[in-house]
Design an enzyme around this catalytic site. Structure first.
Site, short mmCIF file in Angstrom:
data_model
loop_
_atom_site.label_atom_id
_atom_site.label_comp_id
_atom_site.label_asym_id
_atom_site.label_seq_id
_atom_site.Cartn_x
_atom_site.Cartn_y
_atom_site.Cartn_z
N ASN A 1 -2.12 4.10 -3.69
CA ASN A 1 -2.96 5.11 -3.02
C ASN A 1 -2.28 6.49 -2.95
OD1 ASN A 1 -4.92 6.11 -0.73
ND2 ASN A 1 -2.85 6.21 0.13
N ILE B 1 0.85 -1.19 0.00
CA ILE B 1 0.00 0.00 0.00
C ILE B 1 0.89 1.24 0.00
CG2 ILE B 1 -1.84 1.26 1.19
CD1 ILE B 1 -2.71 -1.35 2.50
N TYR C 1 -3.23 17.26 -11.57
CA TYR C 1 -3.89 16.21 -10.78
C TYR C 1 -4.98 15.53 -11.60
CZ TYR C 1 -6.47 14.06 -6.88
OH TYR C 1 -7.10 13.17 -6.03
N VAL D 1 -12.95 12.62 1.25
CA VAL D 1 -12.52 12.00 2.50
C VAL D 1 -11.75 13.03 3.32
CG1 VAL D 1 -11.37 9.99 3.50
CG2 VAL D 1 -12.27 9.84 1.17
N1 NAP Z 1 -9.12 12.97 0.34
C1 NAP Z 1 -9.99 13.04 -0.65
O1 NAP Z 1 -11.05 13.68 -0.55
C2 NAP Z 1 -9.71 12.35 -1.95
C3 NAP Z 1 -10.65 12.49 -2.98
C4 NAP Z 1 -10.41 11.84 -4.17
C5 NAP Z 1 -9.28 11.05 -4.31
N2 NAP Z 1 -8.39 10.95 -3.29
C6 NAP Z 1 -7.22 10.09 -3.50
O2 NAP Z 1 -7.07 9.24 -2.38
C7 NAP Z 1 -5.70 8.92 -2.19
C8 NAP Z 1 -5.28 9.21 -0.76
O3 NAP Z 1 -5.43 10.59 -0.54
P1 NAP Z 1 -5.43 11.23 0.91
O4 NAP Z 1 -6.51 12.24 0.92
O5 NAP Z 1 -5.37 10.18 1.95
O6 NAP Z 1 -4.03 12.03 0.85
P2 NAP Z 1 -3.10 12.56 2.03
O7 NAP Z 1 -3.83 12.64 3.31
O8 NAP Z 1 -2.48 13.80 1.48
O9 NAP Z 1 -2.00 11.40 2.14
C9 NAP Z 1 -1.16 11.18 1.06
C10 NAP Z 1 -0.32 9.93 1.30
O10 NAP Z 1 0.53 9.82 0.14
C11 NAP Z 1 1.88 9.77 0.57
N3 NAP Z 1 2.74 10.53 -0.32
C12 NAP Z 1 2.59 11.80 -0.75
N4 NAP Z 1 3.64 12.17 -1.47
C13 NAP Z 1 4.48 11.11 -1.51
C14 NAP Z 1 5.75 10.88 -2.08
N5 NAP Z 1 6.40 11.83 -2.77
N6 NAP Z 1 6.32 9.67 -1.91
C15 NAP Z 1 5.70 8.70 -1.20
N7 NAP Z 1 4.49 8.85 -0.64
C16 NAP Z 1 3.90 10.05 -0.79
C17 NAP Z 1 1.91 10.41 1.96
O11 NAP Z 1 2.95 9.81 2.72
P3 NAP Z 1 4.30 10.55 3.17
O12 NAP Z 1 3.99 12.01 3.34
O13 NAP Z 1 4.69 9.84 4.43
O14 NAP Z 1 5.26 10.29 2.05
C18 NAP Z 1 0.55 10.04 2.52
O15 NAP Z 1 0.62 8.79 3.18
C19 NAP Z 1 -4.95 9.74 -3.24
O16 NAP Z 1 -4.71 8.94 -4.38
C20 NAP Z 1 -5.91 10.84 -3.59
O17 NAP Z 1 -5.69 11.36 -4.88
C21 NAP Z 1 -8.57 11.58 -2.11
#
Ligand code: NAP
Length: 243
Positions: free
Chosen positions: A78, A6, A145, A180
């Site tokens: 993810n 993951i 994005y 989310v």
């Molecule tokens: N939140 C929403 O409403 C929403 C809506 C539609 C789609 N999504 C999708 O859902 C997924 C999860 O999003 P989220 O909202 O949980 O995002 P988030 O809270 O910003 O978390 C992002 C995750 O990605 C990792 N990450 C970011 N940059 C990275 C890098 N350069 N290398 C390795 N890991 C990296 C971060 O880990 P580290 O910082 O530890 O590296 C973190 O665990 C994404 O694909 C996003 O596009 C989210």
């Protein structure tokens, strides 16, 4: 053992997904991100910056080691970034490489290596790419994005078609998880109106408590994965999942 890989398991949806699948007694999770936040006897962390494509290439053997005792393997791409929110014409050019590397190029390399490393094992293989509703509609200020997630949807469809032509039984899906409550949403609410016309709508979603919590979303996704992602659709939204 059911091995899950993951990305972005350190926070947000990815962390909730990792914690949810670890409730299954035969699950082992290898989390890939820059930070480690989960402690569990069946959790292993692989530090990796997915925007550093050379580092990704050099660490693929650690992400996909031999798993002779695997009963199933699941890759969940993810991790993703929005990058700085802003209109084309005002972005530094390196913005596009950064967003595409994390959201598309690294996930493509991980899918490719997952399929080549484990395709011959004869156990169920699943790839779940976490996409976005923004793959399906233009959102101003989110150009890289939106485009990277649209490309991820298409890559998933091509990969699934290839697996069907080979009758491999491998399942590949691209799922938009809904809105989310994570750090990514906080970044969205902090955007300047002139760089993102919908900012007030996202502020209202949050104020009115309409965001899903990551644990709810992860529970629904994990239950669907456990059912074997039934149905022919490759690109789906979370509200289309059963339950
Ligand atoms: N939140 C929403 O409403 C929403 C809506 C539609 C789609 N999504 C999708 O859902 C997924 C999860 O999003 P989220 O909202 O949980 O995002 P988030 O809270 O910003 O978390 C992002 C995750 O990605 C990792 N990450 C970011 N940059 C990275 C890098 N350069 N290398 C390795 N890991 C990296 C971060 O880990 P580290 O910082 O530890 O590296 C973190 O665990 C994404 O694909 C996003 O596009 C989210």
């Amino acid at each position: 053992m059911h091995y899950y890989i993951i990305t972005g398991a350190s926070r947000g949806l990815g962390k909730a997904l990792a914690e949810e699948v670890l409730k299954q007694p035969d699950a082992h999770v290898l989390g890939v991100s820059r930070h480690a936040t989960i402690e569990h006897p069946r959790y292993q962390h692989q530090p990796l910056d997915l925007s550093d494509i050379v580092a990704v290439e050099n660490n693929l053997h650690k992400v996909f080691p031999a798993r002779p005792d695997a009963s199933a393997l699941t890759l969940i791409n993810n991790a993703a970034v929005l990058g700085d929110i802003g209109y084309l014409g005002g972005q530094p050019n390196e913005h596009f490489g950064f967003v595409f590397d994390v959201n598309l190029v690294a996930p493509a390399m991980l899918m490719n290596t997952f399929l080549s490393a484990y395709g011959g094992l004869g156990v169920p293989l699943t790839v779940l790419n976490i996409s976005s509703g923004a793959a399906q509609r233009p959102v101003d200020g989110w150009g890289a994005y939106c485009a990277s997630k649209a490309a991820l949807d298409m890559l998933s469809q091509v990969a699934q078609k290839e697996q069907e032509l080979r009758s491999s039984g491998v399942r590949i899906r691209s799922l938009a998880p809904g809105i989310v409550d994570t750090d990514m949403q906080e970044q969205i609410r902090g955007a300047e109106t002139g760089q993102f016309s919908e900012v007030q709508r996202f502020v209202a979603h949050h104020a009115e408590g309409r965001l899903a919590n990551p644990e709810q979303a992860a529970g629904r996704i994990a239950a669907w994965l456990a059912q074997g992602c039934p149905g022919p659709e490759v690109v789906l939204r979370i509200d289309e999942l059963p339950g």
